[in-house]
Design a protein around this motif. Structure first.
Motif, PDB file in Angstrom:
ATOM      1  N   TYR A 476     -14.395  -6.691 -23.113  1.00  0.00           N
ATOM      2  CA  TYR A 476     -13.663  -5.809 -22.906  1.00  0.00           C
ATOM      3  C   TYR A 476     -14.725  -5.102 -23.077  1.00  0.00           C
ATOM      4  CZ  TYR A 476      -9.465  -3.351 -22.356  1.00  0.00           C
ATOM      5  OH  TYR A 476      -8.349  -2.548 -22.783  1.00  0.00           O
ATOM      6  N   ASN A 477     -15.076  -4.772 -23.772  1.00  0.00           N
ATOM      7  CA  ASN A 477     -15.566  -3.162 -24.888  1.00  0.00           C
ATOM      8  C   ASN A 477     -16.486  -3.094 -23.725  1.00  0.00           C
ATOM      9  OD1 ASN A 477     -13.996  -3.008 -27.000  1.00  0.00           O
ATOM     10  ND2 ASN A 477     -16.004  -3.525 -28.192  1.00  0.00           N
ATOM     11  N   LEU A 478     -17.696  -3.854 -22.958  1.00  0.00           N
ATOM     12  CA  LEU A 478     -18.580  -3.070 -22.668  1.00  0.00           C
ATOM     13  C   LEU A 478     -18.205  -2.601 -20.446  1.00  0.00           C
ATOM     14  CD1 LEU A 478     -21.355  -6.306 -23.034  1.00  0.00           C
ATOM     15  CD2 LEU A 478     -21.429  -3.843 -23.751  1.00  0.00           C
ATOM     16  N   LEU A 479     -16.847  -3.421 -20.305  1.00  0.00           N
ATOM     17  CA  LEU A 479     -16.935  -3.074 -18.907  1.00  0.00           C
ATOM     18  C   LEU A 479     -15.469  -1.464 -19.266  1.00  0.00           C
ATOM     19  CD1 LEU A 479     -15.092  -6.200 -18.149  1.00  0.00           C
ATOM     20  CD2 LEU A 479     -16.997  -5.208 -17.004  1.00  0.00           C
ATOM     21  N   GLU A 480     -15.096  -1.522 -20.369  1.00  0.00           N
ATOM     22  CA  GLU A 480     -14.318  -0.457 -20.466  1.00  0.00           C
ATOM     23  C   GLU A 480     -15.443   0.767 -21.114  1.00  0.00           C
ATOM     24  OE1 GLU A 480     -10.359   0.961 -23.729  1.00  0.00           O
ATOM     25  OE2 GLU A 480     -12.369   0.217 -24.876  1.00  0.00           O
ATOM     26  N   ASN A 481     -16.458   0.558 -21.616  1.00  0.00           N
ATOM     27  CA  ASN A 481     -17.057   1.442 -21.283  1.00  0.00           C
ATOM     28  C   ASN A 481     -17.753   1.651 -20.653  1.00  0.00           C
ATOM     29  OD1 ASN A 481     -17.154   2.276 -24.274  1.00  0.00           O
ATOM     30  ND2 ASN A 481     -18.954   1.023 -24.796  1.00  0.00           N
ATOM     31  N   ALA A 482     -18.494   1.510 -19.685  1.00  0.00           N
ATOM     32  CA  ALA A 482     -19.365   2.000 -17.835  1.00  0.00           C
ATOM     33  C   ALA A 482     -17.841   2.544 -17.063  1.00  0.00           C
ATOM     34  CB  ALA A 482     -19.470   0.230 -17.934  1.00  0.00           C
ATOM     35  N   ILE A 483     -16.828   2.286 -17.028  1.00  0.00           N
ATOM     36  CA  ILE A 483     -15.877   2.708 -16.477  1.00  0.00           C
ATOM     37  C   ILE A 483     -15.471   4.093 -17.261  1.00  0.00           C
ATOM     38  CG2 ILE A 483     -13.543   2.787 -15.826  1.00  0.00           C
ATOM     39  CD1 ILE A 483     -13.457  -0.185 -15.600  1.00  0.00           C
ATOM     40  N   ARG A 484     -15.531   4.108 -18.807  1.00  0.00           N
ATOM     41  CA  ARG A 484     -14.844   5.655 -19.549  1.00  0.00           C
ATOM     42  C   ARG A 484     -15.866   6.231 -19.253  1.00  0.00           C
ATOM     43  NH1 ARG A 484     -11.660   5.104 -25.565  1.00  0.00           N
ATOM     44  NH2 ARG A 484      -9.979   4.355 -23.639  1.00  0.00           N
ATOM     45  N   HIS A 485     -16.845   6.374 -19.746  1.00  0.00           N
ATOM     46  CA  HIS A 485     -18.383   7.315 -20.035  1.00  0.00           C
ATOM     47  C   HIS A 485     -20.236   7.084 -18.541  1.00  0.00           C
ATOM     48  CE1 HIS A 485     -16.781   7.228 -24.280  1.00  0.00           C
ATOM     49  NE2 HIS A 485     -16.505   5.811 -24.644  1.00  0.00           N
ATOM     50  N   GLY A 486     -18.990   6.219 -18.086  1.00  0.00           N
ATOM     51  CA  GLY A 486     -20.552   5.812 -17.231  1.00  0.00           C
ATOM     52  C   GLY A 486     -19.552   6.858 -16.080  1.00  0.00           C
ATOM     53  N   GLU A 487     -19.215   8.407 -16.031  1.00  0.00           N
ATOM     54  CA  GLU A 487     -18.483   8.991 -14.957  1.00  0.00           C
ATOM     55  C   GLU A 487     -18.566   8.884 -13.406  1.00  0.00           C
ATOM     56  OE1 GLU A 487     -21.020  12.533 -16.562  1.00  0.00           O
ATOM     57  OE2 GLU A 487     -20.294  12.124 -18.623  1.00  0.00           O
ATOM     58  N   THR A 488     -20.120   8.318 -13.131  1.00  0.00           N
ATOM     59  CA  THR A 488     -20.224   8.152 -11.443  1.00  0.00           C
ATOM     60  C   THR A 488     -19.824   7.086 -10.857  1.00  0.00           C
ATOM     61  OG1 THR A 488     -23.049   8.906 -12.014  1.00  0.00           O
ATOM     62  CG2 THR A 488     -21.315  10.570 -11.669  1.00  0.00           C
ATOM     63  N   VAL A 489     -19.283   5.723 -12.152  1.00  0.00           N
ATOM     64  CA  VAL A 489     -19.642   4.481 -12.144  1.00  0.00           C
ATOM     65  C   VAL A 489     -18.417   3.961 -10.472  1.00  0.00           C
ATOM     66  CG1 VAL A 489     -19.150   1.372 -13.162  1.00  0.00           C
ATOM     67  CG2 VAL A 489     -19.913   4.023 -14.247  1.00  0.00           C
TER      68      VAL A 489
END
Length: 575
Positions: A476-489
């Motif tokens: 969950y944390n890895l997916l959340e980090n990608a969506i929250r901090h990836g900006e252009t994901v």
């Protein structure tokens, strides 16, 4: 000559047919209970042969002419093989001949079946054993040729053989522990003795007095069958017997059993032992046990047992492809003369238990360290908060008051975060690690996370991983980090691959802005990050409970790439 009444004669002939029906039914019933058991198969062959013999005796007395009578008399000469099968059954039931392999086959072949076949051929091809004759007022009869040396040898041979069989089963009964096995032996012993007694009447006693009658052995066979049926129903014969108690029960033991001779060579193993050592029974039998148990562990065990002590809970690590931790118990095996014959080892796989113990120990150490860090951080924050409150109490202008109040609120938020994280962290290691499907863990994380227009693709092999129950939070944390901090994901892909050393790598990869080279290690430190600074540090700690590692290997500007590396002992394929 004394003659039997027609009623008695018909009753005795009826016993021949009755014994054929009963023995056939009993043999099929016993065989159906456990078709793979050697003793069940042997009992089936014995009952089928006895059925054939009973039918042959029945048709002898139904014949209306000499040729028919002689035909069935010759056809019934297989009685010698029935006796051989009976003795073989007793040997198997009581283990009266401890020899194994080719030696046992040689003893049974030359001592039982070869003479039985020769005697049967003599009965078929000659008149040396039985002769057929016509008795006026009675009809066709057969009598043993007691004056012929061959007949005397055959009768003497089988009398000795059956006396020995009764003696063997009698000894087995006397040696058996009190309970079901002892009662089984007793009933089988009585049954065999009854068959022999009635056979003696027909083979020796009645002919000596010139009494013509069908073979009384079939009365004994009926009684024997009834005793066997009673032993099956009442005492579990063929379910729990001397044969099944040793081979089948040991075969189903969850612990490995290894029998080792005095020279340290393996004599026998059960199925669980082959699974623990990762080899077949054929591959283990004959090997030196010292090659399977490392670091001189077997020598320590052997020396302990040699001095009369028993070994229990001796821990060793087996050098398998996937190392296993085992607990070994052992004791001396004595032969029938009470002399040392070898060693029996009971081996229990405790790999998961040791992993759980190690994981709990590491978790407790980490919790202790976190408590110290948290206490230190909160103490510093409280000191800062106290300073701001003192300034506010002493008085200051409105602009300064707003600034100090804002700083105080930030400090309180940080204290709350520390306490919340500390509470979550304490759950790490509170439950022992478990095997769980990786796909299920990822599926729940994806389902619980709002991901809007981000495409999440999962392409993994079906595996289970051995991890802390909180490991789902990592996904969950890895997916959340990608969506929250990836900006252009716009896309997150999750895949797996297996490296040459057996390590399973689970890859979380996105197409966002990525992580800078200078931050790749910092993001796993407590307090570092754009939000609470706990997510990735928390994930790393959860995974480390079972020696799973996580790292960031992506390229800045092209996307983040997190690799979770699971050691070969920490995952298993479900295909």
């Amino acid at each position: 000559m004394p003659l039997l009444s027609p009623f008695v004669l018909d009753a005795l002939v009826g016993f021949c047919l009755l014994s054929a029906i009963i023995t056939y039914s009993l043999g099929i019933f016993v065989y159906a209970q456990k078709t793979a058991s050697p003793i069940h198969r042997l009992f089936l062959v014995l009952t089928l042969a006895a059925t054939y013999w009973g039918l042959g005796e029945f048709f002898i007395w139904q014949a209306t002419d000499f040729n028919g009578f002689l035909f069935w008399l010759k056809a019934s000469s297989v009685w010698t093989i029935v006796f051989a099968l009976t003795v073989h059954f007793i040997i198997a039931f009581t283990d009266a001949i401890p020899s194994k392999g080719m030696q046992r086959i040689f003893i049974l072949g030359t001592g039982l079946y070869l003479p039985a076949v020769i005697f049967a051929l003599i009965g078929i091809l000659t008149d040396w054993i039985y002769i057929a004759a016509y008795e006026p007022g009675f009809g066709y009869v057969y009598l043993p040729v007691l004056t012929n040396p061959v007949c005397q040898i055959i009768i003497g041979y089988y009398i000795c053989l059956m006396v020995w069989a009764v003696y063997a089963i009698f000894l087995s009964w006397r040696r058996a522990p009190h309970g079901r096995i002892r009662r089984q032996n007793y009933l089988v012993c009585v049954g065999v003795a009854t068959v022999i007694a009635f056979g003696f009447l027909s083979a020796v006693f009645f002919p000596a007095y010139g009494i013509y009658a069908p073979n009384l052995v079939f009365i004994g066979i009926v009684i024997f069958s009834m005793l066997i049926a009673y032993a099956i129903r009442r005492y579990g014969l063929f379910v729990l017997s001397p044969e099944t108690a040793v081979t089948e029960i040991l075969g189903t033991m969850p612990d490995g059993m290894v029998l080792v001779d005095q020279n340290g060579h393996i004599i026998a193993v059960n199925q669980s032992a082959t699974e623990i050592f990762g080899d077949t029974e054929a591959g283990l039998v004959g090997r030196d046990i010292g090659s399977l148990i490392p670091d001189g562990a077997y020598e320590d065990i052997r020396q302990t047992i040699f001095w009369g002590a028993r070994v229990s809970d001796f821990e060793a690590t087996l050098p398998n492809e996937i190392p296993r931790v085992v607990s070994i118990a052992g004791s001396m095996v004595m032969d029938r003369d009470e002399k040392p014959a070898g060693t029996v080892l009971i081996i229990r796989d405790i790999t998961e238990r040791k992993s759980s113990e190690t994981a709990l120990r590491i978790a407790n150490e980490k919790i202790s360290l976190l408590s110290q860090l948290t206490r230190h951080d909160i103490n510093n924050l409280v000191t800062g908060l106290s300073g701001y409150l003192t300034i506010l109490e002493d008085g200051c202008n409105a602009e300064e008051r707003g600034e100090y109040l804002s700083q105080s609120i930030d400090i309180v938020d940080k204290i709350i975060q520390h306490l919340q994280y500390s509470q979550e962290y304490q759950e790490i290691g509170s439950k022992k690690p478990v095997w769980e499907m990786l796909g299920t863990m990822i599926g729940r994380a994806v389902e619980n996370l709002p991901h809007g227009g981000v495409d999440i693709r999962v392409e993994i092999i079906p595996v289970e991983i051995y991890a802390d129950p909180l490991s789902e939070k990592v996904m969950y944390n890895l997916l959340e980090n990608a969506i929250r901090h990836g900006e252009t994901v716009t896309r997150v892909s999750i895949s797996t691959n297996v490296e040459a050393d057996g390590t399973l790598v689970v890859v979380f990869e996105d197409d966002g802005i990525g992580v800078g080279d200078s931050e790749k290690e910092k993001i796993f430190r407590f307090g570092y990050g754009k939000n609470t600074g706990f997510g990735l540090a928390f994930s790393s700690e959860i995974l480390s409970v079972t020696d799973i590692e996580i790292s960031e290997t992506g390229t800045e500007g092209k996307g983040a790439r997190f690799e979770i590396r699971i050691p070969c002992s920490g995952w298993r394929c479900l295909r």
